[in-house]
Design a protein around this motif. Structure first.
Motif, PDB file in Angstrom:
ATOM      1  N   PHE A  45    -132.850   2.072  30.604  1.00 27.72           N
ATOM      2  CA  PHE A  45    -132.077   1.590  29.601  1.00 27.72           C
ATOM      3  C   PHE A  45    -131.852   2.595  28.262  1.00 27.72           C
ATOM      4  CE2 PHE A  45    -132.992  -2.991  30.517  1.00 27.72           C
ATOM      5  CZ  PHE A  45    -132.268  -3.230  31.546  1.00 27.72           C
ATOM      6  N   PHE A  46    -132.865   3.532  28.148  1.00 28.48           N
ATOM      7  CA  PHE A  46    -133.029   4.595  26.992  1.00 28.48           C
ATOM      8  C   PHE A  46    -132.010   5.359  27.641  1.00 28.48           C
ATOM      9  CE2 PHE A  46    -134.639   8.275  25.370  1.00 28.48           C
ATOM     10  CZ  PHE A  46    -134.469   8.116  24.280  1.00 28.48           C
ATOM     11  N   ILE A  47    -132.217   5.745  28.724  1.00 29.74           N
ATOM     12  CA  ILE A  47    -131.426   7.159  29.262  1.00 29.74           C
ATOM     13  C   ILE A  47    -130.040   6.723  29.275  1.00 29.74           C
ATOM     14  CG2 ILE A  47    -131.007   8.596  31.310  1.00 29.74           C
ATOM     15  CD1 ILE A  47    -133.986   8.286  31.549  1.00 29.74           C
ATOM     16  N   VAL A  48    -129.685   5.443  29.747  1.00 27.26           N
ATOM     17  CA  VAL A  48    -128.342   5.143  30.129  1.00 27.26           C
ATOM     18  C   VAL A  48    -127.691   4.908  28.453  1.00 27.26           C
ATOM     19  CG1 VAL A  48    -126.761   2.944  30.875  1.00 27.26           C
ATOM     20  CG2 VAL A  48    -128.627   3.982  32.120  1.00 27.26           C
ATOM     21  N   ASP A  49    -128.518   4.298  27.663  1.00 27.11           N
ATOM     22  CA  ASP A  49    -128.173   4.032  26.244  1.00 27.11           C
ATOM     23  C   ASP A  49    -127.379   5.549  25.494  1.00 27.11           C
ATOM     24  OD1 ASP A  49    -127.734   2.541  23.688  1.00 27.11           O
ATOM     25  OD2 ASP A  49    -129.377   4.067  23.265  1.00 27.11           O
ATOM     26  N   GLN A  50    -128.346   6.398  25.844  1.00 29.56           N
ATOM     27  CA  GLN A  50    -127.930   7.883  25.361  1.00 29.56           C
ATOM     28  C   GLN A  50    -126.603   8.276  26.063  1.00 29.56           C
ATOM     29  OE1 GLN A  50    -129.301   9.058  22.335  1.00 29.56           O
ATOM     30  NE2 GLN A  50    -130.401   6.954  22.397  1.00 29.56           N
ATOM     31  N   LEU A  51    -126.660   8.180  27.453  1.00 30.05           N
ATOM     32  CA  LEU A  51    -125.488   8.782  28.046  1.00 30.05           C
ATOM     33  C   LEU A  51    -124.044   7.935  27.849  1.00 30.05           C
ATOM     34  CD1 LEU A  51    -126.872   9.166  31.893  1.00 30.05           C
ATOM     35  CD2 LEU A  51    -126.262  10.882  30.064  1.00 30.05           C
ATOM     36  N   LEU A  52    -124.354   6.818  27.341  1.00 30.29           N
ATOM     37  CA  LEU A  52    -123.150   6.011  26.959  1.00 30.29           C
ATOM     38  C   LEU A  52    -122.560   6.293  25.660  1.00 30.29           C
ATOM     39  CD1 LEU A  52    -123.776   2.327  28.083  1.00 30.29           C
ATOM     40  CD2 LEU A  52    -122.288   3.923  29.224  1.00 30.29           C
ATOM     41  N   ILE A  61    -116.140   5.400  17.154  1.00 29.83           N
ATOM     42  CA  ILE A  61    -117.649   5.595  17.335  1.00 29.83           C
ATOM     43  C   ILE A  61    -118.445   4.500  16.825  1.00 29.83           C
ATOM     44  CG2 ILE A  61    -119.430   7.140  16.425  1.00 29.83           C
ATOM     45  CD1 ILE A  61    -117.843   9.287  16.677  1.00 29.83           C
ATOM     46  N   VAL A  62    -118.380   4.044  15.636  1.00 28.69           N
ATOM     47  CA  VAL A  62    -119.082   2.854  15.083  1.00 28.69           C
ATOM     48  C   VAL A  62    -119.162   1.682  15.803  1.00 28.69           C
ATOM     49  CG1 VAL A  62    -119.446   1.453  12.963  1.00 28.69           C
ATOM     50  CG2 VAL A  62    -119.148   3.702  12.843  1.00 28.69           C
ATOM     51  N   ILE A  63    -117.874   1.210  16.214  1.00 28.99           N
ATOM     52  CA  ILE A  63    -117.732  -0.101  16.985  1.00 28.99           C
ATOM     53  C   ILE A  63    -118.379  -0.210  18.429  1.00 28.99           C
ATOM     54  CG2 ILE A  63    -115.850  -1.718  18.142  1.00 28.99           C
ATOM     55  CD1 ILE A  63    -114.087  -1.083  15.470  1.00 28.99           C
ATOM     56  N   ILE A  64    -117.965   1.180  19.097  1.00 29.07           N
ATOM     57  CA  ILE A  64    -118.708   1.383  20.219  1.00 29.07           C
ATOM     58  C   ILE A  64    -119.993   1.332  20.167  1.00 29.07           C
ATOM     59  CG2 ILE A  64    -118.919   2.893  22.414  1.00 29.07           C
ATOM     60  CD1 ILE A  64    -116.121   1.239  22.024  1.00 29.07           C
ATOM     61  N   HIS A  65    -120.586   2.237  19.319  1.00 28.66           N
ATOM     62  CA  HIS A  65    -122.075   2.127  19.123  1.00 28.66           C
ATOM     63  C   HIS A  65    -122.630   0.858  18.923  1.00 28.66           C
ATOM     64  CE1 HIS A  65    -125.524   4.808  18.198  1.00 28.66           C
ATOM     65  NE2 HIS A  65    -126.170   3.601  17.814  1.00 28.66           N
ATOM     66  N   TYR A  66    -121.954  -0.041  18.095  1.00 28.92           N
ATOM     67  CA  TYR A  66    -122.579  -1.531  17.794  1.00 28.92           C
ATOM     68  C   TYR A  66    -122.509  -2.197  18.935  1.00 28.92           C
ATOM     69  CZ  TYR A  66    -122.591  -6.154  16.169  1.00 28.92           C
ATOM     70  OH  TYR A  66    -122.995  -7.512  15.860  1.00 28.92           O
ATOM     71  N   LEU A  94    -132.814  -5.596  26.855  1.00 31.22           N
ATOM     72  CA  LEU A  94    -134.527  -5.572  26.639  1.00 31.22           C
ATOM     73  C   LEU A  94    -135.153  -6.793  26.501  1.00 31.22           C
ATOM     74  CD1 LEU A  94    -134.572  -2.270  24.473  1.00 31.22           C
ATOM     75  CD2 LEU A  94    -135.350  -2.750  26.881  1.00 31.22           C
ATOM     76  N   ASP A  95    -134.375  -7.618  25.755  1.00 28.75           N
ATOM     77  CA  ASP A  95    -135.089  -9.256  25.545  1.00 28.75           C
ATOM     78  C   ASP A  95    -135.231  -9.711  27.030  1.00 28.75           C
ATOM     79  OD1 ASP A  95    -134.831  -8.909  22.809  1.00 28.75           O
ATOM     80  OD2 ASP A  95    -132.849 -10.012  22.603  1.00 28.75           O
ATOM     81  N   ILE A  96    -135.033  -9.649  28.011  1.00 21.63           N
ATOM     82  CA  ILE A  96    -135.225 -10.349  29.183  1.00 21.63           C
ATOM     83  C   ILE A  96    -136.342  -9.517  29.999  1.00 21.63           C
ATOM     84  CG2 ILE A  96    -133.029 -11.250  29.434  1.00 21.63           C
ATOM     85  CD1 ILE A  96    -132.456  -9.096  31.568  1.00 21.63           C
TER      86      ILE A  96
END
Length: 287
Positions: free
Chosen positions: A100-107, A69-74, A84-86
Protein backbone atom coordinates in the motif's frame (compact mmCIF):
# COMPACT_ATOMS: atom_id res chain seq x y z
CA UNK A 1 13.59 21.39 -13.09
CA UNK A 2 9.92 22.06 -12.27
CA UNK A 3 9.11 18.34 -12.28
CA UNK A 4 11.97 17.59 -9.87
CA UNK A 5 10.93 20.48 -7.62
CA UNK A 6 7.36 19.14 -7.41
CA UNK A 7 8.67 15.69 -6.45
CA UNK A 8 10.90 17.28 -3.79
CA UNK A 9 7.95 19.30 -2.47
CA UNK A 10 5.89 16.12 -2.19
CA UNK A 11 8.64 14.28 -0.28
CA UNK A 12 9.13 17.16 2.16
CA UNK A 13 5.40 17.43 2.85
CA UNK A 14 4.91 13.67 3.17
CA UNK A 15 7.98 12.69 5.21
CA UNK A 16 9.25 15.78 7.03
CA UNK A 17 6.24 17.99 7.74
CA UNK A 18 4.07 15.00 8.66
CA UNK A 19 4.80 14.00 12.27
CA UNK A 20 4.52 10.53 13.83
CA UNK A 21 1.40 11.66 15.71
CA UNK A 22 -0.21 12.64 12.40
CA UNK A 23 0.62 9.23 10.93
CA UNK A 24 -0.92 7.38 13.90
CA UNK A 25 -4.18 9.33 13.64
CA UNK A 26 -4.11 10.27 9.98
CA UNK A 27 -7.86 10.52 9.48
CA UNK A 28 -8.15 13.32 12.07
CA UNK A 29 -5.03 15.08 10.74
CA UNK A 30 -5.83 14.75 7.04
CA UNK A 31 -6.62 18.46 6.69
CA UNK A 32 -3.32 19.45 8.26
CA UNK A 33 -1.46 17.00 6.03
CA UNK A 34 -3.17 18.29 2.89
CA UNK A 35 -2.37 21.81 4.07
CA UNK A 36 1.33 20.91 4.07
CA UNK A 37 1.08 19.74 0.46
CA UNK A 38 -0.85 22.87 -0.47
CA UNK A 39 1.91 24.99 1.07
CA UNK A 40 4.90 23.18 -0.46
CA UNK A 41 3.48 22.72 -3.95
CA UNK A 42 2.06 26.22 -3.85
CA UNK A 43 5.49 27.70 -3.14
CA UNK A 44 7.04 25.77 -6.04
CA UNK A 45 4.30 26.71 -8.51
CA UNK A 46 4.29 30.36 -7.45
CA UNK A 47 8.04 30.71 -7.97
CA UNK A 48 7.93 29.08 -11.42
CA UNK A 49 4.83 31.07 -12.37
CA UNK A 50 6.49 34.37 -11.51
CA UNK A 51 9.68 33.57 -13.43
CA UNK A 52 8.45 31.47 -16.36
CA UNK A 53 4.69 31.37 -16.84
CA UNK A 54 3.49 34.83 -15.88
CA UNK A 55 2.28 35.62 -19.39
CA UNK A 56 0.28 32.35 -19.68
CA UNK A 57 -2.39 33.05 -17.06
CA UNK A 58 -2.60 32.38 -13.36
CA UNK A 59 -5.33 29.73 -13.57
CA UNK A 60 -3.73 27.44 -16.15
CA UNK A 61 -0.24 27.42 -14.61
CA UNK A 62 -0.83 28.04 -10.91
CA UNK A 63 -4.31 27.62 -9.45
CA UNK A 64 -5.54 24.67 -11.54
CA UNK A 65 -2.41 22.49 -11.13
CA UNK A 66 -2.26 23.27 -7.40
CA UNK A 67 -5.91 22.32 -6.86
CA UNK A 68 -5.43 19.17 -8.96
CA UNK A 69 -2.48 18.03 -6.84
CA UNK A 70 -4.22 18.75 -3.52
CA UNK A 71 -7.57 17.16 -4.45
CA UNK A 72 -6.04 14.01 -5.95
CA UNK A 73 -3.70 13.69 -2.97
CA UNK A 74 -6.68 13.93 -0.61
CA UNK A 75 -8.59 11.12 -2.34
CA UNK A 76 -5.48 8.91 -2.56
CA UNK A 77 -4.85 9.32 1.18
CA UNK A 78 -8.49 8.65 2.07
CA UNK A 79 -8.44 5.46 -0.02
CA UNK A 80 -5.22 4.33 1.64
CA UNK A 81 -6.62 4.99 5.13
CA UNK A 82 -9.78 2.99 4.36
CA UNK A 83 -7.75 0.06 3.05
CA UNK A 84 -5.38 0.08 6.04
CA UNK A 85 -8.34 0.05 8.44
CA UNK A 86 -9.37 -3.40 7.23
CA UNK A 87 -5.89 -4.85 7.86
CA UNK A 88 -5.03 -6.17 11.29
CA UNK A 89 -1.99 -4.68 12.94
CA UNK A 90 0.22 -7.78 12.86
CA UNK A 91 3.56 -8.76 11.42
CA UNK A 92 1.83 -11.15 8.99
CA UNK A 93 0.18 -8.17 7.29
CA UNK A 94 3.33 -6.08 6.96
CA UNK A 95 3.82 -7.02 3.29
CA UNK A 96 0.36 -5.68 2.47
CA UNK A 97 1.18 -2.45 4.27
CA UNK A 98 4.43 -2.15 2.32
CA UNK A 99 2.50 -2.72 -0.91
CA UNK A 100 0.00 0.00 0.00
CA UNK A 101 2.86 2.36 0.83
CA UNK A 102 4.59 1.75 -2.52
CA UNK A 103 1.36 2.04 -4.52
CA UNK A 104 0.47 5.22 -2.62
CA UNK A 105 3.77 6.85 -3.55
CA UNK A 106 3.50 5.69 -7.17
CA UNK A 107 0.02 7.22 -7.45
CA UNK A 108 1.33 10.54 -6.15
CA UNK A 109 4.16 10.32 -8.68
CA UNK A 110 1.65 9.71 -11.49
CA UNK A 111 -0.37 12.68 -10.23
CA UNK A 112 2.68 14.93 -10.58
CA UNK A 113 3.27 13.53 -14.08
CA UNK A 114 -0.30 14.39 -15.06
CA UNK A 115 0.06 17.91 -13.69
CA UNK A 116 3.18 18.43 -15.74
CA UNK A 117 1.52 17.06 -18.88
CA UNK A 118 -1.95 18.63 -18.58
CA UNK A 119 -1.21 22.04 -17.06
CA UNK A 120 2.47 22.97 -17.15
CA UNK A 121 3.41 21.90 -20.67
CA UNK A 122 6.32 19.68 -19.64
CA UNK A 123 7.49 17.64 -22.63
CA UNK A 124 8.34 14.27 -21.11
CA UNK A 125 9.17 12.79 -24.51
CA UNK A 126 11.89 15.39 -24.97
CA UNK A 127 13.19 14.69 -21.46
CA UNK A 128 13.30 10.96 -22.25
CA UNK A 129 15.22 11.57 -25.50
CA UNK A 130 17.62 13.85 -23.66
CA UNK A 131 18.19 11.10 -21.10
CA UNK A 132 18.87 8.51 -23.82
CA UNK A 133 21.26 10.83 -25.61
CA UNK A 134 23.69 10.62 -22.70
CA UNK A 135 24.07 14.38 -22.34
CA UNK A 136 24.87 15.65 -18.87
CA UNK A 137 22.24 17.35 -16.77
CA UNK A 138 22.57 20.93 -15.64
CA UNK A 139 24.09 21.52 -12.21
CA UNK A 140 20.75 22.56 -10.71
CA UNK A 141 18.94 19.46 -12.01
CA UNK A 142 21.80 17.23 -10.85
CA UNK A 143 21.66 18.72 -7.35
CA UNK A 144 17.88 18.37 -7.17
CA UNK A 145 18.00 14.76 -8.34
CA UNK A 146 20.79 13.94 -5.87
CA UNK A 147 18.79 15.44 -2.99
CA UNK A 148 15.75 13.39 -4.00
CA UNK A 149 17.81 10.18 -4.11
CA UNK A 150 19.30 10.96 -0.67
CA UNK A 151 15.81 11.45 0.76
CA UNK A 152 14.77 8.09 -0.72
CA UNK A 153 17.90 6.45 0.71
CA UNK A 154 17.27 7.78 4.22
CA UNK A 155 13.79 8.85 5.26
CA UNK A 156 11.64 7.09 2.65
CA UNK A 157 13.50 3.77 2.80
CA UNK A 158 13.65 3.99 6.59
CA UNK A 159 9.86 4.31 6.71
CA UNK A 160 9.47 1.39 4.29
CA UNK A 161 11.81 -0.86 6.31
CA UNK A 162 10.02 0.07 9.53
CA UNK A 163 6.71 -1.02 7.99
CA UNK A 164 8.24 -4.24 6.65
CA UNK A 165 9.85 -5.30 9.93
CA UNK A 166 7.05 -4.11 12.18
CA UNK A 167 7.55 -3.30 15.83
CA UNK A 168 10.52 -4.85 17.61
CA UNK A 169 9.31 -7.72 19.85
CA UNK A 170 10.50 -7.84 23.45
CA UNK A 171 12.41 -11.08 22.88
CA UNK A 172 14.47 -9.35 20.20
CA UNK A 173 15.79 -6.66 22.47
CA UNK A 174 19.47 -6.50 23.35
CA UNK A 175 20.43 -9.40 25.62
CA UNK A 176 22.49 -8.24 28.59
CA UNK A 177 22.77 -11.34 30.76
CA UNK A 178 21.15 -13.83 33.13
CA UNK A 179 21.12 -13.62 36.91
CA UNK A 180 20.23 -16.33 39.45
CA UNK A 181 19.30 -15.72 43.10
CA UNK A 182 18.85 -18.43 45.72
CA UNK A 183 16.95 -18.09 48.97
CA UNK A 184 17.30 -20.96 51.48
CA UNK A 185 15.45 -21.18 54.81
CA UNK A 186 16.29 -23.77 57.52
CA UNK A 187 13.56 -25.02 59.83
CA UNK A 188 15.39 -25.93 63.06
CA UNK A 189 12.27 -27.19 64.89
CA UNK A 190 11.91 -29.98 62.38
CA UNK A 191 14.95 -31.77 63.87
CA UNK A 192 13.20 -32.23 67.27
CA UNK A 193 10.97 -34.96 65.90
CA UNK A 194 12.79 -36.05 62.76
CA UNK A 195 16.30 -36.84 61.82
CA UNK A 196 18.13 -34.66 59.32
CA UNK A 197 17.59 -31.03 58.36
CA UNK A 198 14.53 -29.67 56.66
CA UNK A 199 15.19 -26.75 54.33
CA UNK A 200 13.17 -24.67 51.92
CA UNK A 201 15.15 -23.42 48.94
CA UNK A 202 13.89 -21.01 46.30
CA UNK A 203 15.73 -20.11 43.13
CA UNK A 204 14.96 -17.05 40.96
CA UNK A 205 16.22 -16.70 37.41
CA UNK A 206 16.22 -13.30 35.70
CA UNK A 207 16.97 -12.59 32.05
CA UNK A 208 18.04 -9.01 31.51
CA UNK A 209 17.29 -7.17 28.27
CA UNK A 210 18.11 -3.59 27.37
CA UNK A 211 15.85 -1.51 25.15
CA UNK A 212 17.19 -0.31 21.84
CA UNK A 213 17.72 3.39 21.33
CA UNK A 214 15.41 3.83 18.34
CA UNK A 215 16.87 7.18 17.33
CA UNK A 216 20.37 5.68 17.35
CA UNK A 217 19.26 2.70 15.26
CA UNK A 218 17.53 5.05 12.84
CA UNK A 219 20.72 7.08 12.41
CA UNK A 220 22.78 3.92 11.88
CA UNK A 221 20.38 2.86 9.13
CA UNK A 222 20.64 6.25 7.43
CA UNK A 223 24.44 6.23 7.48
CA UNK A 224 24.54 2.61 6.30
CA UNK A 225 22.39 3.27 3.22
CA UNK A 226 24.24 6.49 2.40
CA UNK A 227 27.57 4.64 2.53
CA UNK A 228 26.20 1.90 0.29
CA UNK A 229 24.85 4.58 -2.06
CA UNK A 230 28.23 6.30 -2.35
CA UNK A 231 30.17 3.02 -2.71
CA UNK A 232 27.81 1.81 -5.43
CA UNK A 233 28.07 5.15 -7.25
CA UNK A 234 31.85 4.63 -7.45
CA UNK A 235 31.48 0.88 -8.17
CA UNK A 236 33.30 -0.01 -4.95
CA UNK A 237 31.20 -3.11 -4.33
CA UNK A 238 33.77 -5.09 -2.26
CA UNK A 239 33.76 -2.31 0.36
CA UNK A 240 30.05 -2.90 0.95
CA UNK A 241 30.96 -6.27 2.45
CA UNK A 242 32.86 -4.51 5.23
CA UNK A 243 29.67 -2.69 6.27
CA UNK A 244 27.81 -5.99 6.61
CA UNK A 245 30.77 -7.49 8.50
CA UNK A 246 30.91 -4.54 10.90
CA UNK A 247 27.18 -4.85 11.66
CA UNK A 248 27.49 -8.60 12.20
CA UNK A 249 30.44 -8.23 14.58
CA UNK A 250 28.60 -5.60 16.62
CA UNK A 251 25.64 -7.97 17.05
CA UNK A 252 27.62 -11.22 17.19
CA UNK A 253 26.31 -12.40 20.59
CA UNK A 254 22.70 -11.86 19.55
CA UNK A 255 23.07 -14.09 16.49
CA UNK A 256 22.48 -17.14 18.73
CA UNK A 257 18.82 -16.13 18.85
CA UNK A 258 17.33 -17.40 15.58
CA UNK A 259 14.39 -14.98 15.66
CA UNK A 260 16.67 -12.01 16.18
CA UNK A 261 19.08 -13.25 13.49
CA UNK A 262 16.25 -13.48 10.94
CA UNK A 263 15.00 -10.05 11.93
CA UNK A 264 18.52 -8.64 11.56
CA UNK A 265 19.06 -10.38 8.21
CA UNK A 266 15.79 -9.14 6.74
CA UNK A 267 16.49 -5.56 7.74
CA UNK A 268 20.09 -5.64 6.51
CA UNK A 269 19.30 -7.23 3.14
CA UNK A 270 16.46 -4.78 2.51
CA UNK A 271 18.65 -1.83 3.45
CA UNK A 272 21.49 -3.05 1.21
CA UNK A 273 19.15 -3.68 -1.71
CA UNK A 274 17.71 -0.15 -1.50
CA UNK A 275 21.14 1.46 -1.15
CA UNK A 276 22.65 -0.44 -4.09
CA UNK A 277 19.61 0.18 -6.33
CA UNK A 278 19.57 3.92 -5.66
CA UNK A 279 23.35 4.09 -6.14
CA UNK A 280 23.04 2.48 -9.58
CA UNK A 281 20.19 4.86 -10.53
CA UNK A 282 22.19 7.89 -9.41
CA UNK A 283 25.27 6.74 -11.33
CA UNK A 284 23.34 6.00 -14.53
CA UNK A 285 21.58 9.37 -14.47
CA UNK A 286 24.48 11.66 -13.55
CA UNK A 287 27.36 10.00 -15.44
Amino acid sequence: MLFLCLILAHLIADFYLQTDEMVKDKINNIKKHIGHHFLMNGLVLIVFYLFNYKENGIFSHLINPLLFIVIIHYFIDILKIKLLDIIKNSNEENMKRVSFFIVDQLLHFVCILLVGKLFLGIDFAAIYEFFLSGEKWSIINSVLFTVIVIIFATTVSGHLIRILLGSLPNQLLTFEGKYTFKNERQEANYTKNHTGNRALAEEYNYTIFGKHDLSRGKLIGYIERLLVLVLTFYSAYPAIGFIVAAKSIARFKQMDDRNWAEYFLLGTLTSMFIGITLGIVLREVLT
